[in-house]
Write a protein that holds these residues in place. Structure first.
Motif, PDB file in Angstrom:
ATOM      1  N   VAL A 381      48.396  26.448  60.372  1.00 12.33           N
ATOM      2  CA  VAL A 381      49.577  26.678  59.754  1.00 12.33           C
ATOM      3  C   VAL A 381      50.293  27.725  58.523  1.00 12.33           C
ATOM      4  CG1 VAL A 381      52.305  26.826  60.356  1.00 12.33           C
ATOM      5  CG2 VAL A 381      51.218  25.419  62.082  1.00 12.33           C
ATOM      6  N   TRP A 389      56.554  32.282  59.439  1.00 15.26           N
ATOM      7  CA  TRP A 389      55.425  31.107  59.523  1.00 15.26           C
ATOM      8  C   TRP A 389      54.145  32.181  60.262  1.00 15.26           C
ATOM      9  CZ3 TRP A 389      54.691  27.218  56.234  1.00 15.26           C
ATOM     10  CH2 TRP A 389      55.740  26.590  56.202  1.00 15.26           C
ATOM     11  N   VAL A 391      50.046  32.325  61.813  1.00 11.70           N
ATOM     12  CA  VAL A 391      48.650  30.546  62.558  1.00 11.70           C
ATOM     13  C   VAL A 391      47.255  31.656  62.314  1.00 11.70           C
ATOM     14  CG1 VAL A 391      47.472  29.936  64.172  1.00 11.70           C
ATOM     15  CG2 VAL A 391      50.534  29.966  63.648  1.00 11.70           C
ATOM     16  N   THR A 445      59.224  27.501  62.413  1.00 13.24           N
ATOM     17  CA  THR A 445      58.097  26.885  61.903  1.00 13.24           C
ATOM     18  C   THR A 445      57.779  25.865  63.243  1.00 13.24           C
ATOM     19  OG1 THR A 445      59.096  25.659  59.709  1.00 13.24           O
ATOM     20  CG2 THR A 445      57.492  24.038  60.577  1.00 13.24           C
ATOM     21  N   ALA A 448      55.050  28.583  65.460  1.00 13.54           N
ATOM     22  CA  ALA A 448      53.619  28.726  65.030  1.00 13.54           C
ATOM     23  C   ALA A 448      52.676  27.271  65.414  1.00 13.54           C
ATOM     24  CB  ALA A 448      54.257  28.829  63.457  1.00 13.54           C
ATOM     25  N   ARG A 452      49.817  26.718  67.559  1.00 11.09           N
ATOM     26  CA  ARG A 452      48.348  25.818  66.634  1.00 11.09           C
ATOM     27  C   ARG A 452      47.538  25.293  67.267  1.00 11.09           C
ATOM     28  NH1 ARG A 452      47.612  21.415  64.853  1.00 11.09           N
ATOM     29  NH2 ARG A 452      46.149  21.193  63.104  1.00 11.09           N
TER      30      ARG A 452
END
Length: 661
Positions: A381, A389, A391, A445, A448, A452
């Motif tokens: 991230v 955000w 990735v 956040t 993301a 991930r």
């Protein structure tokens, strides 16, 4: 005979103390100075797998240990957890040394492995703190070290089913309209399709139902002007071929003189290997989340996965992550299409016809160049340029050159990054890309981080469907624990009172033996890391009943022998020997029943059977050792030879027998 108590009493006391230490863990080894907790266990993640076969793990751990020893970390312990993840534990005495050990280990590993990163593990908010410390030991409040199931501490019990999937495409040549609505939209007058959109969908569904397919397993859609897309759930390739042939014959019959082309056919099936892969990926996702403690993941049949997640705080989010296929695709978009909006990518502009078309039509005409299987499991991230955000991802070594060449050849073309058939972004290729990139899309956040996690854990080979979902709140789970403990306490107290009141001295001995027995059950359950559930508590209560039943059989036989005018010593020996056969038969039979239940039962029945087996095994040990020792020790004492204490009235000659000569 007086030497036996000298051996038996210390052994019984030792069993009680050892069971208490294992089951309640009041004393634990602490690697810290007084009042200073040190975290010296570090988890590292590498880019490439460090082993291909699990049998190579000991060799890999030894190799990593040698690297650390060369760096000065002589006492480091290495544990390989995944093919790209391993942990290193050092024996630091303070935080400064732990930091030095971490930096030394990271530097040494980076010299041997490419792109080693330190993984930050999820912290445990409920880590107990010691009441006091004595040297390297910590003193804790005694708490049963039992793993509680989700029905006792709250959580989710989910049954996921692997669903086979086949997507079949048919295209009418020369963009001939396939339904009347499309013909009217584009102003086609030369050819009038024989079906409306609803009519064609119904006919295809009815056609596939004749082959045994269920209506809820069939999805028919019209994409663009001349494309028919059929989604079904065949179990093998033969069924796919049969459906393709059936639909193509149908289209050629009702669209005479028009060539029907078979488009892309994508099919995945469910077998033992697929289910094993799904189970592994689910476990990977839960481990990487770090929010679910001690999840239980097991197969049910060949196509179902049972997932128990005790203590999960946000079950809906976890279910979304588990159910997400996470199939990442890099699709090359035909040059005639360009996105209408860079926010949703749901609509695209056809520069040749001037029409606005859906993403489904663009997707059907695009080609898959790379997938998530071509990526390394090291997505990260990162902060984007617009305060959002993104990735970052990287392709595997074998695909980097291919990706670089692909982007070089297609400069100026649009490449869509697609996750589970939805466009995340559709950038224009400006230059050759060396094998790294980012995925953006106004993500928070948490979003993301979830993306991930999905990319690193891998894509599911087949879609999953939730066929069972039981969520238990933490409040309800705590209430179940309290009620169970209250019921157990009342029942055990009543049992102790009855045993002492009815069987007198043997009853009091049984209470002592049963207390050690219950402590032993807690110790075995904690040491074996068995997850305790409400059915498991029922199994424990039943095993307690069998333990009491064994005591009663022994005491009744002893009472009969005492009434037959035998001495107390002889009555205890004869009564125990005669009762032992019946007790052994009952206990072994119960163990066999528990084994059958565990073998054939589902997760809840398995929990009941396992706890029943543990309780019966401890009961058998209790009868063979503790109860026997207590009875023989008591019978050898002067007070233990009084018949009245066994429920038999004293006779004058019995009193004379006990007087010294």
């Amino acid at each position: 005979m007086q030497s036996r108590p000298k051996i038996w009493i210390p052994i019984m006391i030792g069993i009680f103390i050892l069971s208490f230490l294992v089951g309640f863990a009041p004393i634990r080894w602490e690697r810290h100075e007084e009042g200073f907790d040190v975290q010296s266990r570090f988890t590292f993640e590498v880019m490439e797998p460090i082993f291909e076969d699990p049998g190579q793990i000991p060799e890999v751990e030894e190799a990593i240990t040698e690297i650390l020893v060369a760096a000065g970390l002589d006492e480091a312990e290495v544990e390989v957890r995944e093919d790209t993840v391993f942990s290193v534990e050092t024996f630091a005495i303070d935080e400064d040394q732990a930091a030095r050990d971490r930096d030394s280990a990271l530097a040494a590993l980076q010299e041997e492995y490419e792109q080693v990163t330190l993984r930050l593990e999820a912290t445990d908010e409920d880590v107990p703190t010691p009441i006091a410390t004595i040297g390297p030991f910590g003193i804790y409040r005694p708490v049963p070290q039992l793993r509680l199931g989700l029905d006792l501490q709250g959580g989710a019990h989910v049954v996921l089913q692997c669903i086979p999937e086949a997507e079949i495409n048919f295209v009418l040549a020369d963009e001939v309209p396939i339904v009347t609505e499309v013909a009217e939209e584009i102003g086609e007058e030369e050819f009038q399709p024989p079906f409306t959109q609803d009519g064609l969908q119904r006919r295809v569904v009815n056609l596939l139902q004749e082959t045994g397919a269920k209506p809820d397993e069939i999805e028919v859609s019209i994409v663009g002007t001349s494309r028919l897309v059929v989604n079904t759930q065949p179990i093998n390739q033969q069924q796919v071929d049969a459906k393709v042939e059936l639909i193509q014959n149908f289209l050629e019959e009702h669209y005479p003189g028009i060539e029907v082309e078979r488009g892309e056919i994508h099919a995945v099936f469910v077998d033992e290997e697929t289910a094993d892969r799904v189970q592994y990926i689910i476990e990977e996702r839960l481990v990487r989340m770090g929010e679910v403690r001690e999840p239980v993941i097991q197969r049910q049949g060949f196509d179902r996965i049972i997932v128990e997640m005790p203590g999960v705080r946000d079950p809906d989010r976890v279910l979304d992550i588990l159910q997400s296929t996470a199939m990442l695709e890099f699709r090359l978009i035909p040059e005639r299409y360009e996105p209408v909006s860079a926010l949703t990518y749901r609509e695209w502009h056809d520069t040749e016809t001037g029409r606005t078309v859906s993403w489904e039509e663009v997707r059907a005409e695009s080609t898959v160049e790379f997938t998530g299987r071509d990526l390394l499991p090291n997505a990260q991230v990162q902060a984007g340029q617009a305060a959002d955000w993104v990735v970052g991802f990287e392709l595997r070594h074998g695909q980097k050159d291919a990706f670089h060449e692909f982007t070089r050849r297609n400069i100026g073309r649009t490449m869509a990054i697609v996750l589970d058939r939805d466009v995340q972004m559709a950038p224009t290729i400006r230059s050759a890309i060396p094998g790294r990139g980012i995925i953006e899309g106004n993500m928070t956040t948490e979003e993301a981080g979830d993306l991930r996690l999905l990319l690193n854990a891998g894509a599911l080979p087949v879609p999953l469907e939730i066929v069972g979902n039981l969520t238990v709140s933490a409040t309800l789970g705590q209430a179940s624990v309290i009620r169970s403990l209250q019921a157990a306490g009342i029942g055990v107290l009543a049992l102790f009172i009855f045993m002492i009141a009815y069987y007198r001295l043997p009853g009091a001995l049984a209470v002592v033996a049963l207390m050690i027995y219950m402590m032993l059950v807690v110790a075995v359950t904690a040491y074996a890391e068995v997850t305790l559930t409400l059915p498991g508590i029922a199994g424990l209560i039943l095993s307690l009943g069998t333990a009491v039943d064994a005591e009663i059989i022994i005491f009744e036989r002893i009472k009969e022998e005492v009434e037959s005018r035998k001495s107390v010593r002889a009555a205890v020996a004869a009564g125990y020997d005669r009762a032992w056969t019946a007790i052994l038969d009952a206990e072994v039979t119960t163990l066999l029943v528990a084994a059958v239940l565990y073998w054939l039962g589902t997760s809840l029945i398995m929990g009941f059977a396992l706890m029943l087996a543990i309780g019966v095994a401890c009961s058998l040990f209790n009868v063979v050792t503790l109860t026997r020792w207590l009875l023989f020790m008591t019978a050898e004492t002067r007070i233990g030879q009084k018949r009245i204490l066994y429920g038999v009235p004293e006779r004058p000659e019995d009193t004379m027998e006990t007087q010294p000569a």
